[in-house]
Write a protein that holds these residues in place. Structure first.
Motif, PDB file in Angstrom:
ATOM      1  N   ALA A 104       0.039   7.682  -2.034  1.00 13.53           N
ATOM      2  CA  ALA A 104       0.272   6.274  -2.338  1.00 13.53           C
ATOM      3  C   ALA A 104      -0.508   5.835  -3.575  1.00 13.53           C
ATOM      4  O   ALA A 104      -0.010   5.068  -4.397  1.00 13.53           O
ATOM      5  N   ALA A 105      -1.752   6.338  -3.710  1.00 13.12           N
ATOM      6  CA  ALA A 105      -2.585   5.964  -4.859  1.00 13.12           C
ATOM      7  C   ALA A 105      -1.945   6.445  -6.155  1.00 13.12           C
ATOM      8  O   ALA A 105      -1.841   5.692  -7.132  1.00 13.12           O
ATOM      9  N   VAL A 106      -1.490   7.706  -6.160  1.00 13.28           N
ATOM     10  CA  VAL A 106      -0.882   8.264  -7.371  1.00 13.28           C
ATOM     11  C   VAL A 106       0.408   7.508  -7.713  1.00 13.28           C
ATOM     12  O   VAL A 106       0.610   7.068  -8.859  1.00 13.28           O
ATOM     13  N   VAL A 130       7.147  -7.787  -5.582  1.00 15.34           N
ATOM     14  CA  VAL A 130       6.566  -8.982  -4.964  1.00 15.34           C
ATOM     15  C   VAL A 130       7.338  -9.357  -3.697  1.00 15.34           C
ATOM     16  O   VAL A 130       6.747  -9.664  -2.662  1.00 15.34           O
ATOM     17  N   ILE A 131       8.676  -9.294  -3.784  1.00 14.97           N
ATOM     18  CA  ILE A 131       9.494  -9.644  -2.616  1.00 14.97           C
ATOM     19  C   ILE A 131       9.234  -8.668  -1.464  1.00 14.97           C
ATOM     20  O   ILE A 131       9.063  -9.065  -0.315  1.00 14.97           O
ATOM     21  N   SER A 132       9.154  -7.382  -1.823  1.00 10.42           N
ATOM     22  CA  SER A 132       8.974  -6.365  -0.781  1.00 10.42           C
ATOM     23  C   SER A 132       7.636  -6.517  -0.060  1.00 10.42           C
ATOM     24  O   SER A 132       7.451  -5.997   1.031  1.00 10.42           O
ATOM     25  N   GLN A 133       6.689  -7.268  -0.680  1.00  9.41           N
ATOM     26  CA  GLN A 133       5.426  -7.557  -0.015  1.00  9.41           C
ATOM     27  C   GLN A 133       5.655  -8.319   1.286  1.00  9.41           C
ATOM     28  O   GLN A 133       4.857  -8.255   2.217  1.00  9.41           O
ATOM     29  N   PHE A 164       1.168   1.953  -0.482  1.00  5.49           N
ATOM     30  CA  PHE A 164       1.627   1.929  -1.877  1.00  5.49           C
ATOM     31  C   PHE A 164       1.561   0.536  -2.502  1.00  5.49           C
ATOM     32  O   PHE A 164       1.080   0.353  -3.618  1.00  5.49           O
ATOM     33  N   PHE A 165       2.028  -0.478  -1.761  1.00  8.48           N
ATOM     34  CA  PHE A 165       2.216  -1.795  -2.360  1.00  8.48           C
ATOM     35  C   PHE A 165       0.929  -2.456  -2.858  1.00  8.48           C
ATOM     36  O   PHE A 165       0.883  -2.924  -3.996  1.00  8.48           O
ATOM     37  N   PRO A 166      -0.126  -2.506  -2.041  1.00 10.10           N
ATOM     38  CA  PRO A 166      -1.338  -3.142  -2.572  1.00 10.10           C
ATOM     39  C   PRO A 166      -1.888  -2.425  -3.801  1.00 10.10           C
ATOM     40  O   PRO A 166      -2.390  -3.073  -4.722  1.00 10.10           O
ATOM     41  N   VAL A 167      -1.764  -1.087  -3.827  1.00 15.36           N
ATOM     42  CA  VAL A 167      -2.264  -0.336  -4.975  1.00 15.36           C
ATOM     43  C   VAL A 167      -1.460  -0.709  -6.221  1.00 15.36           C
ATOM     44  O   VAL A 167      -2.022  -1.016  -7.281  1.00 15.36           O
ATOM     45  N   ALA A 168      -0.138  -0.721  -6.085  1.00 15.84           N
ATOM     46  CA  ALA A 168       0.717  -1.010  -7.239  1.00 15.84           C
ATOM     47  C   ALA A 168       0.540  -2.453  -7.715  1.00 15.84           C
ATOM     48  O   ALA A 168       0.402  -2.701  -8.918  1.00 15.84           O
ATOM     49  N   VAL A 169       0.504  -3.397  -6.790  1.00 14.74           N
ATOM     50  CA  VAL A 169       0.428  -4.814  -7.176  1.00 14.74           C
ATOM     51  C   VAL A 169      -0.928  -5.139  -7.813  1.00 14.74           C
ATOM     52  O   VAL A 169      -0.987  -5.754  -8.881  1.00 14.74           O
ATOM     53  N   PHE A 210      -9.478  -0.758  -7.910  1.00 10.55           N
ATOM     54  CA  PHE A 210     -10.217  -0.373  -6.705  1.00 10.55           C
ATOM     55  C   PHE A 210     -10.063  -1.393  -5.587  1.00 10.55           C
ATOM     56  O   PHE A 210     -10.075  -1.019  -4.414  1.00 10.55           O
ATOM     57  N   SER A 211      -9.905  -2.679  -5.920  1.00 10.82           N
ATOM     58  CA  SER A 211      -9.684  -3.607  -4.805  1.00 10.82           C
ATOM     59  C   SER A 211      -8.334  -3.312  -4.157  1.00 10.82           C
ATOM     60  O   SER A 211      -8.194  -3.429  -2.945  1.00 10.82           O
ATOM     61  N   GLY A 212      -7.341  -2.899  -4.941  1.00 14.79           N
ATOM     62  CA  GLY A 212      -6.064  -2.471  -4.375  1.00 14.79           C
ATOM     63  C   GLY A 212      -6.218  -1.214  -3.528  1.00 14.79           C
ATOM     64  O   GLY A 212      -5.629  -1.088  -2.449  1.00 14.79           O
ATOM     65  N   LEU A 213      -7.037  -0.268  -4.012  1.00 16.65           N
ATOM     66  CA  LEU A 213      -7.237   0.984  -3.265  1.00 16.65           C
ATOM     67  C   LEU A 213      -7.930   0.719  -1.926  1.00 16.65           C
ATOM     68  O   LEU A 213      -7.635   1.379  -0.928  1.00 16.65           O
ATOM     69  N   LYS A 214      -8.857  -0.261  -1.911  1.00 15.05           N
ATOM     70  CA  LYS A 214      -9.555  -0.561  -0.660  1.00 15.05           C
ATOM     71  C   LYS A 214      -8.595  -1.138   0.370  1.00 15.05           C
ATOM     72  O   LYS A 214      -8.602  -0.725   1.543  1.00 15.05           O
ATOM     73  N   VAL A 215      -7.764  -2.082  -0.071  1.00 13.37           N
ATOM     74  CA  VAL A 215      -6.761  -2.632   0.844  1.00 13.37           C
ATOM     75  C   VAL A 215      -5.807  -1.515   1.279  1.00 13.37           C
ATOM     76  O   VAL A 215      -5.467  -1.386   2.461  1.00 13.37           O
TER      77      VAL A 215
END
Lengths: 291, 250
Positions: A104-106, A130-133, A164-169, A210-215
């Motif tokens: 997911a990170a990659v 954004v919608i898929s969130q 995947f989503f929090p990392v990408a967003v 990194f805040s995305g990676l933590k979530v």
């Protein structure tokens, strides 16, 4: 995120007269850090002990029967007796979390970079992202079983989708926050494309990444447990579910405690990676703490 | 070294409510080794003019010539400084200066001594290994000036580099810049809000109107270099500042 252009509260003259050199300050803090770590560990231990006592108190005072809420010592006894089995299930879940999270990170970071590099990709995918969130990713877990069948690959897929989503967003958001003038400065030095990303944009966005990676890591664990609820033949989700359906509540609690510990360890690992990737943050905060 | 020429340069932005003319028919020349400042009210397009000169922003009309060649892409031979110091917080002071060299794929060893010398000129040599998070605004901007100069650029483009600083720090940095410029006499263009800063540093001052930005006047400053701090109290200096200031009194 602290901006590069952030003004310092001290006036020029004041700071120059102080002229605190960076290194001694940092070293002084390292010694300070060890005792701070011990103090923090003691604090956490105290909280755990208080919680266990409260738990015990509730079961005694309200006379709650063991098969509804077993007292803590019974849960710990159960965990000790089943340690090998519990450890095995923990490893299964940990494996799913780590593999799924890394994929997911990659994918998430790749997607964030593509959306920043290309206006076209951004226009096509950013609204969709954004919608898929808003879609509860957990809800599609049973569907994935239909499509992919039972077993670990399905569970890992659930982990990937949910993390995947929090990392990408967050990644895309952080990369968009790079000041226009900073990009122009890079351009004026001849930096474009991949080199601009590597030297300026990605390091600038690391805080947001990194805040995305933590979530993402937190959600990865949820994804793995849900996946095991739905289709697992092993892992902590499966362990909790099969214990609960056998009315072995003490065993279920053992599984929950193992998940909590696994979650804390996973989160701390991401934090460790963050402080390794951004050493200047530590040094900076050491300075402001002592100034 | 290089000369610059602006020929009927214009810039039009397209926003939702229609086209906005930011700059109109701007024409002037800058000779090799000349220091020219551009002053004008906010939003007159003076920063845009500078960025178009560096090839960082495309122009809508006219032509910009660098050594008689039209600007078509990014002019990497120039040195650009911005209002914010834009230091990278993950690099030490020295490595921030050397980013200019690294980005151009030049040999870092060939320029390290020059970078240290430049830091020494602005009194920052003992901070070479410090990180930007430990520096004040004025110190950061000094490092940014060194970064602008380290690759020996043919032209200096300075986009309000002192705009975010307090008055005392600003005065010191203006002196520093004047000193550094005198040592090399590179062609330099400074965009600023401060008329006295412009008069103090420049051979000529270009006075611009509000939107759409056009040239109101070009004033030659006939005060010999080097100019010390005392110059600012001379009647000649005061006269230049007040006469340019009159353009902005409504």
């Amino acid at each position: 995120m602290t901006a590069v252009q952030q003004p310092t509260p001290m006036s020029d003259a004041a700071q120059e007269s102080v002229g605190v050199p960076a290194r001694p300050t940092f070293r002084a803090r390292a010694g300070h850090g060890a005792s701070a770590f011990l103090r923090r560990a003691a604090k956490i231990l105290a909280i755990v002990v208080v919680l266990l006592l409260l738990w015990k108190l509730v079961t005694v005072v309200f006379g709650i029967r063991d098969f509804l809420l077993p007292p803590p010592e019974q849960v710990l006894e159960e965990m000790w007796a089943n340690a090998a089995v519990l450890w095995g299930h923990t490893l299964v879940t940990a494996q799913e979390v780590v593999v799924g999270f890394l994929i997911a990170a990659v994918l998430g970071l790749g997607c964030a970079i593509l959306m920043t590099a290309s206006q076209l990709v951004a226009r096509l995918f950013y609204p969709a992202l954004v919608i898929s969130q808003a879609i509860p990713k957990v809800a599609i877990a049973p569907l994935l079983v239909v499509w992919l069948g039972f077993g670990q690959p399905t569970i890992i897929t659930i982990v990937v989708i949910i993390a995947f989503f929090p990392v990408a967003v967050s990644g895309a958001g952080g990369l968009r926050e790079v000041p226009r003038d900073l990009v122009m400065l890079g351009n004026s030095m001849g930096l474009r494309g991949a080199r601009l990303f590597r030297k300026i944009m990605i390091p600038y966005a690391l805080g947001a990444i990194f805040s995305g990676l933590k979530v993402g890591m937190t959600l990865a664990l949820i994804g793995a447990v849900v996946g095991e609820f739905v289709t697992g033949q092993s892992g902590l989700g499966y362990y909790i579910q099969s214990s609960s359906s056998a009315f072995n509540v003490a065993q279920s609690f053992g599984g929950i405690i193992a998940i909590v510990v696994l979650g804390l360890v996973a989160f701390k690992l991401v934090e460790l990676a963050e402080s390794l990737a951004m050493p200047w943050r530590r040094e900076h905060s050491a300075f402001t703490a002592s100034a | 070294m290089a000369s610059l020429a602006f020929r009927s340069v214009g810039k039009t932005y397209r926003i939702q409510s229609g086209p906005v003319q930011a700059l109109q028919d701007v024409s002037f020349d800058i000779a090799d080794g000349e220091f020219v400042s551009i002053v004008g009210p906010s939003g007159c397009g003076k920063s845009t003019l500078l960025k178009m000169c560096a090839g960082l922003v495309p122009r809508s009309d006219g032509d910009i010539l660098v050594d008689d060649r039209s600007v078509t892409g990014v002019q990497t031979q120039m040195g650009v400084a911005f209002q914010d110091s834009l230091l990278l917080e993950w690099r030490s002071v020295l490595r921030n200066v050397l980013l200019q060299i690294e980005s151009r794929k030049l040999r870092i060893e060939d320029y390290e001594q020059r970078a240290r010398d430049l830091l020494e000129t602005v009194g920052m040599e003992s901070f070479a290994d410090a990180y930007p998070g430990q520096l004040s605004g004025g110190m950061k901007q000094r490092v940014a000036l060194c970064r602008t100069l380290v690759h020996d650029p043919s032209v200096l483009l300075l986009d309000e580099p002192f705009g975010a600083l307090d008055a005392m720090t600003r005065d010191q940095l203006v002196l520093d810049l004047g000193k550094m410029w005198l040592e090399t006499r590179k062609t330099a263009v400074l965009v600023t809000h401060s008329i006295s800063e412009a008069v103090f540093l420049s051979d000529r001052v270009v006075v611009m109107s509000g939107r759409p930005g056009t040239i109101l006047d070009i004033v030659s400053i006939d005060i010999p270099h080097p100019r010390g701090i005392a110059v600012r109290e001379s009647p000649q200096f005061v006269e230049y500042v007040t006469s340019i200031g009159r353009y902005f009194q409504s």
